[in-house]
Design a protein around this motif. Structure first.
Motif, PDB file in Angstrom:
ATOM      1  N   THR A 176       0.248  -0.839   0.208  1.00 30.34           N
ATOM      2  CA  THR A 176       0.052  -0.216  -0.049  1.00 30.34           C
ATOM      3  C   THR A 176       0.896   1.649   0.054  1.00 30.34           C
ATOM      4  N   VAL A 177       0.663   2.119  -0.925  1.00 22.31           N
ATOM      5  CA  VAL A 177       1.106   3.170  -1.117  1.00 22.31           C
ATOM      6  C   VAL A 177       0.214   4.669   0.276  1.00 22.31           C
ATOM      7  N   LEU A 178       0.522   5.363   0.898  1.00 22.22           N
ATOM      8  CA  LEU A 178       0.385   6.140   1.590  1.00 22.22           C
ATOM      9  C   LEU A 178       0.417   7.562   0.778  1.00 22.22           C
ATOM     10  N   LEU A 179      -0.369   8.967   0.688  1.00 18.12           N
ATOM     11  CA  LEU A 179       0.334  10.384   0.801  1.00 18.12           C
ATOM     12  C   LEU A 179      -0.157  10.838   1.734  1.00 18.12           C
ATOM     13  N   VAL A 180       0.450  11.671   2.522  1.00 15.53           N
ATOM     14  CA  VAL A 180       0.112  12.727   3.448  1.00 15.53           C
ATOM     15  C   VAL A 180       0.594  14.050   2.836  1.00 15.53           C
ATOM     16  N   ARG A 181      -0.163  14.692   3.558  1.00 23.19           N
ATOM     17  CA  ARG A 181       0.270  16.083   3.673  1.00 23.19           C
ATOM     18  C   ARG A 181       1.130  16.565   4.170  1.00 23.19           C
ATOM     19  N   PRO A 182       1.893  18.124   4.197  1.00 26.04           N
ATOM     20  CA  PRO A 182       3.133  18.472   5.348  1.00 26.04           C
ATOM     21  C   PRO A 182       2.735  18.453   6.272  1.00 26.04           C
ATOM     22  N   ASP A 183       1.337  18.657   7.058  1.00 22.06           N
ATOM     23  CA  ASP A 183       0.677  19.008   8.535  1.00 22.06           C
ATOM     24  C   ASP A 183       0.647  17.819   8.975  1.00 22.06           C
ATOM     25  N   GLY A 184       0.750  16.234   8.313  1.00 23.04           N
ATOM     26  CA  GLY A 184       0.114  15.152   8.955  1.00 23.04           C
ATOM     27  C   GLY A 184      -0.698  14.123   8.082  1.00 23.04           C
ATOM     28  N   HIS A 185      -2.154  14.979   6.970  1.00 19.17           N
ATOM     29  CA  HIS A 185      -3.392  14.497   6.833  1.00 19.17           C
ATOM     30  C   HIS A 185      -2.534  12.838   6.392  1.00 19.17           C
ATOM     31  N   LEU A 186      -3.267  12.222   5.572  1.00 17.46           N
ATOM     32  CA  LEU A 186      -3.809  11.111   4.747  1.00 17.46           C
ATOM     33  C   LEU A 186      -4.668  12.009   3.917  1.00 17.46           C
ATOM     34  N   VAL A 187      -3.748  11.990   2.248  1.00 16.74           N
ATOM     35  CA  VAL A 187      -4.823  12.426   1.204  1.00 16.74           C
ATOM     36  C   VAL A 187      -4.940  11.403   0.641  1.00 16.74           C
ATOM     37  N   THR A 188      -4.437   9.487   0.197  1.00 10.71           N
ATOM     38  CA  THR A 188      -5.099   8.791   0.319  1.00 10.71           C
ATOM     39  C   THR A 188      -4.258   7.834  -0.244  1.00 10.71           C
ATOM     40  N   ALA A 189      -4.224   6.777  -0.163  1.00 10.64           N
ATOM     41  CA  ALA A 189      -4.301   5.297  -0.073  1.00 10.64           C
ATOM     42  C   ALA A 189      -3.961   4.613  -1.397  1.00 10.64           C
ATOM     43  N   LEU A 190      -3.311   4.352  -1.804  1.00 16.83           N
ATOM     44  CA  LEU A 190      -3.136   3.040  -3.019  1.00 16.83           C
ATOM     45  C   LEU A 190      -2.528   2.037  -3.028  1.00 16.83           C
ATOM     46  N   ASN A 191      -3.155   1.146  -3.858  1.00 15.90           N
ATOM     47  CA  ASN A 191      -3.138  -0.220  -3.761  1.00 15.90           C
ATOM     48  C   ASN A 191      -1.991  -0.655  -4.646  1.00 15.90           C
ATOM     49  N   GLY A 192      -0.829  -0.304  -4.238  1.00 17.81           N
ATOM     50  CA  GLY A 192       0.680  -0.229  -5.206  1.00 17.81           C
ATOM     51  C   GLY A 192       1.104   0.359  -5.592  1.00 17.81           C
ATOM     52  N   VAL A 193       2.079   0.361  -6.938  1.00 14.45           N
ATOM     53  CA  VAL A 193       2.505   1.677  -7.212  1.00 14.45           C
ATOM     54  C   VAL A 193       1.470   2.776  -8.543  1.00 14.45           C
ATOM     55  N   ARG A 194       0.787   3.771  -7.823  1.00 16.49           N
ATOM     56  CA  ARG A 194      -0.008   3.791  -9.250  1.00 16.49           C
ATOM     57  C   ARG A 194       0.234   5.176 -10.044  1.00 16.49           C
ATOM     58  N   PRO A 195       1.153   5.801 -10.033  1.00 16.87           N
ATOM     59  CA  PRO A 195       1.348   7.155 -11.194  1.00 16.87           C
ATOM     60  C   PRO A 195       0.845   7.729 -11.210  1.00 16.87           C
ATOM     61  N   ALA A 196      -0.370   7.648 -12.087  1.00 18.83           N
ATOM     62  CA  ALA A 196      -1.453   8.584 -12.713  1.00 18.83           C
ATOM     63  C   ALA A 196      -1.907   8.805 -11.388  1.00 18.83           C
ATOM     64  N   ASP A 197      -2.544   8.348 -10.148  1.00 14.15           N
ATOM     65  CA  ASP A 197      -3.572   8.326  -9.547  1.00 14.15           C
ATOM     66  C   ASP A 197      -2.839   9.354  -8.399  1.00 14.15           C
ATOM     67  N   LEU A 198      -1.082   8.841  -8.193  1.00 13.60           N
ATOM     68  CA  LEU A 198      -0.420   9.570  -6.579  1.00 13.60           C
ATOM     69  C   LEU A 198      -0.454  10.938  -7.663  1.00 13.60           C
ATOM     70  N   TYR A 199       0.225  11.387  -8.622  1.00 19.25           N
ATOM     71  CA  TYR A 199      -0.329  12.767  -8.956  1.00 19.25           C
ATOM     72  C   TYR A 199      -1.045  13.649  -8.871  1.00 19.25           C
ATOM     73  N   THR A 200      -2.111  12.542  -9.319  1.00 18.41           N
ATOM     74  CA  THR A 200      -3.648  13.264  -9.138  1.00 18.41           C
ATOM     75  C   THR A 200      -4.112  13.667  -7.946  1.00 18.41           C
ATOM     76  N   ALA A 201      -4.193  13.160  -6.750  1.00 19.61           N
ATOM     77  CA  ALA A 201      -3.571  13.287  -5.724  1.00 19.61           C
ATOM     78  C   ALA A 201      -3.357  14.438  -4.974  1.00 19.61           C
ATOM     79  N   ALA A 202      -1.271  13.870  -5.631  1.00 14.59           N
ATOM     80  CA  ALA A 202      -1.219  15.246  -4.985  1.00 14.59           C
ATOM     81  C   ALA A 202      -0.701  16.403  -6.401  1.00 14.59           C
ATOM     82  N   GLU A 203      -1.390  16.435  -6.923  1.00 19.32           N
ATOM     83  CA  GLU A 203      -1.791  17.894  -8.081  1.00 19.32           C
ATOM     84  C   GLU A 203      -3.731  18.454  -6.874  1.00 19.32           C
ATOM     85  N   ALA A 204      -4.122  17.660  -6.404  1.00 19.81           N
ATOM     86  CA  ALA A 204      -5.695  17.381  -5.679  1.00 19.81           C
ATOM     87  C   ALA A 204      -4.984  18.513  -4.259  1.00 19.81           C
ATOM     88  N   VAL A 205      -3.932  18.073  -3.550  1.00 20.50           N
ATOM     89  CA  VAL A 205      -3.982  18.587  -2.535  1.00 20.50           C
ATOM     90  C   VAL A 205      -3.029  19.968  -2.367  1.00 20.50           C
TER      91      VAL A 205
END
Length: 542
Positions: free
Chosen positions: A488-517
């Motif tokens: 599982t891959v977690l994306l976490v904001r600089p203040d420690g709040h969870l943005v999303t959790a992904l099942n494996g390496v998903r570059p497009a989803d990870l980029y979309t979530a980072a762009e949103a935050v």
């Protein structure tokens, strides 16, 4: 680029200045006082475990040495124990600390901070805004003009910043009043906090329906007696009588010896500013909200304001305007505080015996004590930390989303992780640096040095995806995380709040979530360096 001007040198203002400095943003703190606080043992604060950790991370001072983490909590009605909590590692205790001790720790940390200037005896007089910045004028012997990129009002309930921006501050006055005393004595229990409702002994003056005892270091206790509605004067004689009766009642005999250190009357107000942002001016802490009835923690929420705002201001300061990101501060924080105020206002008639709500809400005395305990311990609707699940920074549904034990928008669990230099650290230690955190859950990695697995399996593909994100990110690896499956891959904001959790390496989803935050695709262009340029810069920095 001009510094950020922080108006107010209380715990919230000092915390915000430190948090910005840790992200390489210069600040000027306008302190209308002499630069030190008068010791007031009866003026204390209760911090949740993660908020205390925020202050410890910024100051480098273990606050447990300056305050007390309660060993337990008891709620008693007359002579019967109604609710009891024993704190453990899995159920961390709140921290109780004198406010001047907390402020001193923050001031000491700021004294060695090259990016922060504290201007004492500087009372704000006027604010002028322009598209490119803000100017503040202070009055008095050291009055002058200060030029800043942004200005944050952390100047308390009577905020000059709020008044100068003509922001309304509606709410209720004196929702509750408490007589307060700090004293050194030997109580029948050790380092446990106590809420005693309807004590069986006779009280002096109007009936004291509730008294709270909370330990401090060196056998000092803060005692709070709930006062009946009205404006009855609390005389020294009445307070001394209550101290003697309460100590004698708890000891079951004559009044034990005690040393009275400080007294006061604490009035709780409930107010919420209509706006927390006016262009380049922001409000935080008591300038933006007042709460505290039923044991809820007002300063704790103010420190969360500072943590939420700091990384957003830092990103805008370094990379140019990010309007959606800056707007999200008000949207996220105001919604959480408003929900807490609503919960307290709805519970007050039930718990204090007024109005007809009692007949409509099911519950017994034990249920009432549980609800009060929630407020005092930072749990439930009255006290639990809010989440940012409905935030404008939350990404939409992602194809690769995976369930974990942390709700989206909630603060992540503090697990041990392996950093990019191969050292083992706590996840919380990597917060507050302005970077997004990407955490891979990889069981078994903890027993091997990072060099053995950093180039194996999915790591190279994940590292490439992290390097391509639209903002600087740090890749961390954890052996486990509550409720998370392997890879599982977690994306976490600089203040420690969870943005999303992904099942494996998903570059497009990870980029979309980072762009949103970061405030969405438009925000990525506002900084003047497109996504590709930022990805290249991120790759070079690593």
């Amino acid at each position: 680029m001009d510094p950020v001007i922080v108006v107010g040198a209380g715990p919230v203002g000092l915390t915000l200045a430190l948090a910005l400095a840790r992200q390489e943003v210069p600040c000027v703190v306008l302190d209308e006082g002499p630069g030190k606080d008068e010791p007031r043992p009866a003026r204390t604060v209760v911090l949740r475990e993660d908020t205390a950790a925020l202050v410890e991370r910024l100051t480098g001072v273990p606050l447990a040495h300056a305050g007390v983490r309660w060993a337990g909590w008891r709620s008693v009605r007359r002579k019967q124990v109604m609710y009891e909590v024993a704190f453990a590692d899995t159920d961390p205790a709140p921290l109780h600390i004198a406010q001047h001790v907390l402020t001193d720790a923050l001031r000491t940390a700021l004294a060695g901070e090259r990016l922060v200037k504290v201007a004492v005896e500087s009372r704000l007089d006027t604010i002028e805004q322009e598209p490119s910045g803000v100017t503040a004028r202070t009055r008095g012997a050291s009055g002058t003009w200060w030029r800043g990129s942004y200005l944050v009002g952390c100047d308390g309930p009577r905020s000059t910043v709020r008044k100068l921006q003509d922001i309304r501050f509606p709410g209720r006055t004196a929702v509750e009043r408490h007589a307060v005393a700090a004293l050194r004595t030997d109580l029948p229990w050790y380092d446990e906090a106590l809420l005693h409702r309807s004590p069986p002994w006779r009280t002096s003056g109007p009936s004291a329906g509730e008294v709270t005892a909370r330990p401090l270091p060196d056998e000092v206790w803060r005692l709070d007696w709930l006062l009946p509605p009205g404006k009855d004067l609390v005389t020294p004689e009445l307070l001394l009588a209550r101290i003697r009766e309460t100590l004698a009642g708890w000891g079951g005999g004559p009044t034990p010896p005690y040393e009275l250190l400080d007294t006061g009357v604490h009035a709780v107000h409930h107010r919420l500013a209509r706006r927390w942002r006016a262009s380049r001016v922001f409000l935080a802490g008591d300038a933006a909200h007042l709460l505290g009835a039923l044991g809820t923690h007002g300063l704790d929420e103010g420190l969360r304001d500072a943590d939420n705002l700091a990384w957003k201001l830092a990103l805008a300061w370094h990379h140019g305007p990010h309007e959606a990101l800056l707007d999200s501060y008000q949207t996220e924080r105001r919604a959480i505080v408003a929900a807490r105020l609503r919960a307290a206002d709805q519970a007050l008639p039930l718990l204090r015996g007024g109005g007809g709500l009692r007949s409509y809400v099911p519950g017994s005395a034990r249920g009432h004590d549980t609800l009060l305990t929630d407020g005092h311990l930072g749990r439930g609707a009255l006290g639990a930390p809010g989440t940012y699940a409905g935030s404008p920074l939350a990404p939409g549904p992602l194809e690769g989303a995976a369930p974990v034990g942390t709700a989206l928008g909630a603060a992540v669990t503090d697990v041990r992780v392996t950093a990019e230099d191969g050292t083992f650290v706590r996840l919380r230690d990597r917060l507050g640096r302005g970077a997004l955190l990407v955490v891979l859950i990889a069981p078994g990695t903890g027993v091997w040095e990072r060099r053995h697995w950093v180039s194996a399996g999915i790591m190279p593909r994940l590292a490439a995806a992290v390097a391509a994100l639209p903002h600087r990110a740090e890749l961390l690896v954890a052996e486990s995380y509550p409720g998370a499956a392997a890879h599982t891959v977690l994306l976490v904001r600089p203040d420690g709040h969870l943005v999303t959790a992904l099942n494996g390496v998903r570059p497009a989803d990870l980029y979309t979530a980072a762009e949103a935050v970061l405030g969405g695709p438009a925000a990525a262009e506002e900084g003047g360096d497109g996504a590709g340029a930022r990805a290249d810069a991120g790759a070079r920095s690593r």
